[in-house]
Design a protein around this motif. Structure first.
Motif, PDB file in Angstrom:
ATOM      1  N   TYR A  33      33.806  20.064  87.900  1.00 12.12           N
ATOM      2  CA  TYR A  33      34.310  18.651  86.884  1.00 12.12           C
ATOM      3  C   TYR A  33      33.570  17.396  87.738  1.00 12.12           C
ATOM      4  O   TYR A  33      33.320  17.615  88.967  1.00 12.12           O
ATOM      5  CB  TYR A  33      35.619  18.613  87.354  1.00 12.12           C
ATOM      6  CG  TYR A  33      36.453  19.781  86.831  1.00 12.12           C
ATOM      7  CD1 TYR A  33      36.667  21.056  87.778  1.00 12.12           C
ATOM      8  CD2 TYR A  33      37.087  19.914  85.678  1.00 12.12           C
ATOM      9  CE1 TYR A  33      37.334  22.284  87.434  1.00 12.12           C
ATOM     10  CE2 TYR A  33      37.915  21.276  85.437  1.00 12.12           C
ATOM     11  CZ  TYR A  33      37.909  22.173  86.062  1.00 12.12           C
ATOM     12  OH  TYR A  33      38.731  23.324  85.772  1.00 12.12           O
ATOM     13  N   TYR A  35      34.817  13.505  87.889  1.00 11.58           N
ATOM     14  CA  TYR A  35      35.921  12.363  87.903  1.00 11.58           C
ATOM     15  C   TYR A  35      35.218  10.839  88.204  1.00 11.58           C
ATOM     16  O   TYR A  35      34.222  11.079  88.996  1.00 11.58           O
ATOM     17  CB  TYR A  35      36.949  12.490  88.625  1.00 11.58           C
ATOM     18  CG  TYR A  35      37.708  13.966  88.355  1.00 11.58           C
ATOM     19  CD1 TYR A  35      37.624  15.208  88.871  1.00 11.58           C
ATOM     20  CD2 TYR A  35      38.826  13.961  87.302  1.00 11.58           C
ATOM     21  CE1 TYR A  35      38.242  16.465  88.713  1.00 11.58           C
ATOM     22  CE2 TYR A  35      39.524  15.091  86.813  1.00 11.58           C
ATOM     23  CZ  TYR A  35      39.150  16.316  87.739  1.00 11.58           C
ATOM     24  OH  TYR A  35      39.846  17.452  87.286  1.00 11.58           O
ATOM     25  N   GLN A  37      36.782   7.445  89.629  1.00 12.87           N
ATOM     26  CA  GLN A  37      37.938   6.895  90.127  1.00 12.87           C
ATOM     27  C   GLN A  37      37.917   5.335  90.412  1.00 12.87           C
ATOM     28  O   GLN A  37      37.121   4.804  91.008  1.00 12.87           O
ATOM     29  CB  GLN A  37      38.440   7.501  91.712  1.00 12.87           C
ATOM     30  CG  GLN A  37      39.756   7.028  92.091  1.00 12.87           C
ATOM     31  CD  GLN A  37      40.318   7.726  93.391  1.00 12.87           C
ATOM     32  OE1 GLN A  37      39.453   7.989  94.352  1.00 12.87           O
ATOM     33  NE2 GLN A  37      41.671   8.012  93.347  1.00 12.87           N
ATOM     34  N   GLY A  40      43.952   1.656  89.710  1.00 15.57           N
ATOM     35  CA  GLY A  40      44.816   1.347  88.756  1.00 15.57           C
ATOM     36  C   GLY A  40      44.691   2.615  87.641  1.00 15.57           C
ATOM     37  O   GLY A  40      45.572   2.591  86.774  1.00 15.57           O
ATOM     38  N   HIS A  41      43.928   3.075  87.819  1.00 12.29           N
ATOM     39  CA  HIS A  41      43.446   4.323  86.657  1.00 12.29           C
ATOM     40  C   HIS A  41      43.452   5.799  87.367  1.00 12.29           C
ATOM     41  O   HIS A  41      43.563   6.750  86.653  1.00 12.29           O
ATOM     42  CB  HIS A  41      42.133   4.206  86.151  1.00 12.29           C
ATOM     43  CG  HIS A  41      41.963   2.993  85.182  1.00 12.29           C
ATOM     44  ND1 HIS A  41      42.538   2.777  83.850  1.00 12.29           N
ATOM     45  CD2 HIS A  41      41.386   1.512  85.431  1.00 12.29           C
ATOM     46  CE1 HIS A  41      42.335   1.532  83.245  1.00 12.29           C
ATOM     47  NE2 HIS A  41      41.659   0.840  84.471  1.00 12.29           N
ATOM     48  N   GLY A  42      43.372   5.835  88.726  1.00 13.48           N
ATOM     49  CA  GLY A  42      43.663   7.307  89.067  1.00 13.48           C
ATOM     50  C   GLY A  42      42.144   7.914  88.894  1.00 13.48           C
ATOM     51  O   GLY A  42      41.215   7.407  88.885  1.00 13.48           O
ATOM     52  N   LEU A  43      42.302   9.171  88.693  1.00 17.98           N
ATOM     53  CA  LEU A  43      41.235   9.880  88.732  1.00 17.98           C
ATOM     54  C   LEU A  43      40.953  10.425  87.281  1.00 17.98           C
ATOM     55  O   LEU A  43      42.010  11.107  86.531  1.00 17.98           O
ATOM     56  CB  LEU A  43      41.199  11.214  89.369  1.00 17.98           C
ATOM     57  CG  LEU A  43      41.280  11.333  90.858  1.00 17.98           C
ATOM     58  CD1 LEU A  43      41.926  12.462  91.529  1.00 17.98           C
ATOM     59  CD2 LEU A  43      39.918  11.067  91.189  1.00 17.98           C
ATOM     60  N   ARG A  44      39.697  10.017  86.610  1.00 14.49           N
ATOM     61  CA  ARG A  44      39.810  10.436  85.145  1.00 14.49           C
ATOM     62  C   ARG A  44      38.478  11.079  84.752  1.00 14.49           C
ATOM     63  O   ARG A  44      37.520  11.091  85.280  1.00 14.49           O
ATOM     64  CB  ARG A  44      39.557   9.122  84.365  1.00 14.49           C
ATOM     65  CG  ARG A  44      40.742   8.190  84.298  1.00 14.49           C
ATOM     66  CD  ARG A  44      40.473   6.792  83.500  1.00 14.49           C
ATOM     67  NE  ARG A  44      39.451   5.918  84.139  1.00 14.49           N
ATOM     68  CZ  ARG A  44      39.106   4.883  83.474  1.00 14.49           C
ATOM     69  NH1 ARG A  44      39.397   4.559  82.268  1.00 14.49           N
ATOM     70  NH2 ARG A  44      38.127   3.963  84.267  1.00 14.49           N
ATOM     71  N   TYR A  48      33.048  18.340  82.230  1.00 14.63           N
ATOM     72  CA  TYR A  48      33.260  19.426  82.880  1.00 14.63           C
ATOM     73  C   TYR A  48      32.681  20.624  82.569  1.00 14.63           C
ATOM     74  O   TYR A  48      31.893  20.742  81.392  1.00 14.63           O
ATOM     75  CB  TYR A  48      34.753  19.706  83.237  1.00 14.63           C
ATOM     76  CG  TYR A  48      35.379  20.399  81.989  1.00 14.63           C
ATOM     77  CD1 TYR A  48      35.879  19.497  80.961  1.00 14.63           C
ATOM     78  CD2 TYR A  48      35.740  21.777  81.824  1.00 14.63           C
ATOM     79  CE1 TYR A  48      36.336  19.873  79.699  1.00 14.63           C
ATOM     80  CE2 TYR A  48      36.493  22.219  80.724  1.00 14.63           C
ATOM     81  CZ  TYR A  48      36.721  21.200  79.740  1.00 14.63           C
ATOM     82  OH  TYR A  48      37.391  21.668  78.145  1.00 14.63           O
ATOM     83  N   LYS A  57      33.530  17.563  77.078  1.00 17.92           N
ATOM     84  CA  LYS A  57      33.726  16.232  77.444  1.00 17.92           C
ATOM     85  C   LYS A  57      35.251  16.198  78.077  1.00 17.92           C
ATOM     86  O   LYS A  57      36.023  16.967  77.592  1.00 17.92           O
ATOM     87  CB  LYS A  57      33.733  15.420  76.177  1.00 17.92           C
ATOM     88  CG  LYS A  57      32.367  15.324  75.550  1.00 17.92           C
ATOM     89  CD  LYS A  57      32.266  14.596  74.354  1.00 17.92           C
ATOM     90  CE  LYS A  57      30.675  14.369  73.610  1.00 17.92           C
ATOM     91  NZ  LYS A  57      30.865  13.510  72.443  1.00 17.92           N
ATOM     92  N   GLU A  59      38.228  12.902  79.319  1.00 22.27           N
ATOM     93  CA  GLU A  59      38.766  11.714  78.737  1.00 22.27           C
ATOM     94  C   GLU A  59      37.910  10.499  78.581  1.00 22.27           C
ATOM     95  O   GLU A  59      37.955   9.549  77.638  1.00 22.27           O
ATOM     96  CB  GLU A  59      39.824  11.097  79.632  1.00 22.27           C
ATOM     97  CG  GLU A  59      40.964  12.204  80.002  1.00 22.27           C
ATOM     98  CD  GLU A  59      41.640  11.846  81.434  1.00 22.27           C
ATOM     99  OE1 GLU A  59      42.437  10.845  81.206  1.00 22.27           O
ATOM    100  OE2 GLU A  59      41.253  12.210  82.314  1.00 22.27           O
ATOM    101  N   PHE A  90      33.755  11.619  91.976  1.00 23.20           N
ATOM    102  CA  PHE A  90      34.202  12.722  92.498  1.00 23.20           C
ATOM    103  C   PHE A  90      33.659  13.901  91.734  1.00 23.20           C
ATOM    104  O   PHE A  90      34.030  14.012  90.480  1.00 23.20           O
ATOM    105  CB  PHE A  90      35.401  12.749  92.836  1.00 23.20           C
ATOM    106  CG  PHE A  90      36.032  12.014  93.908  1.00 23.20           C
ATOM    107  CD1 PHE A  90      36.593  10.688  93.884  1.00 23.20           C
ATOM    108  CD2 PHE A  90      35.685  12.416  95.254  1.00 23.20           C
ATOM    109  CE1 PHE A  90      37.030   9.784  94.694  1.00 23.20           C
ATOM    110  CE2 PHE A  90      36.267  11.501  96.111  1.00 23.20           C
ATOM    111  CZ  PHE A  90      36.927  10.208  96.327  1.00 23.20           C
TER     112      PHE A  90
END
Lengths: 110, 111
Positions: A33, A35, A37, A40-44, A48, A57, A59, A90
């Motif tokens: 995967y 991601y 970071q 305010g949005h975390g991990l998106r 993958y 795909k 998000e 990440f």
């Protein structure tokens, strides 16, 4: 610790240039995967892979492409970097119901 | 689609307890919990599966309410080492090959 590395660890680039980030694993896990970071949005999830040449795909996939020609390597490419892609990236691998994360790549697009 | 975590931030003294909540609008197969320390990668804490029991890890435990699509992380008798940002990651039914993470809860424990 799971054997997962990312390169480069830090990169500064100019808007409009192509950038490729590499994720390498030694665990022979099927799933990998990417991601990003941001505060305010975390991990998106960007993209993958569930096997060699099999990708899907996430998000926030616009502006990114990926390739997986070998089980151990998963590449993330920014075809034409923009300032909005400045972030910490990440890579993660999945095994035994948990994800193991790489150390991250800090990318700055000027 | 991103799960909602609450609170956004928690400040504790050593020995105090805290609860972090994670709520999804989608039917879930599982909930994962991760902790990330500043400048480091997220680290797996535990997973709660649909139909599974409450899990525990040291003095950190969690529950999963399948009917409400909610999970809670319980930190008891907090230690300085518990400081960090906690993320829940959700596996949605029918799309269990990926995790969707919440925006995180920042926990600070002071002496």
């Amino acid at each position: 610790d799971a054997g997962i590395t990312q390169s480069p660890r830090h990169k500064v680039t100019e808007t409009g240039t192509p950038v490729t980030l590499r994720c390498h694993q030694t665990e022979n896990h099927r799933y990998m995967y990417w991601y990003r970071q941001d505060p305010g949005h975390g991990l998106r999830l960007i993209h993958y892979s569930y096997g060699v040449k099999d990708t899907d795909k996430g998000e926030v996939s616009d502006g990114y492409s990926v390739s997986r020609s070998k089980t151990e390597d998963f590449l993330l490419t920014l075809e034409s970097a923009t300032s909005s892609q400045t972030s910490v990236y990440f890579c993660a691998i999945s095994g035994n119901n948990e994800q193991f994360f790489g150390p991250g790549t800090r990318l700055t697009v000027l | 689609q991103q799960p909602v975590q609450s609170p956004q931030a928690v400040i504790l003294r050593e020995g105090e307890d805290a609860v972090i909540n994670c709520s999804s609008s989608k039917a879930l197969y599982s909930v994962h919990w991760y902790r990330q320390k500043h400048g480091e990668a997220p680290v797996f804490l535990m997973i709660l599966l649909k139909g599974g029991e409450q899990k525990g890890h040291e003095k950190i435990s969690a529950s999963f309410n399948e009917k409400k699509q909610q999970s809670s992380l319980y930190l008891t008798a907090s230690q300085l080492s518990y400081s960090g940002t906690y993320f829940c990651g959700t596996e949605i039914l029918g799309a269990t090959d990926k995790l969707i993470f919440g925006t995180g809860t920042r926990l600070q424990v002071f002496p």
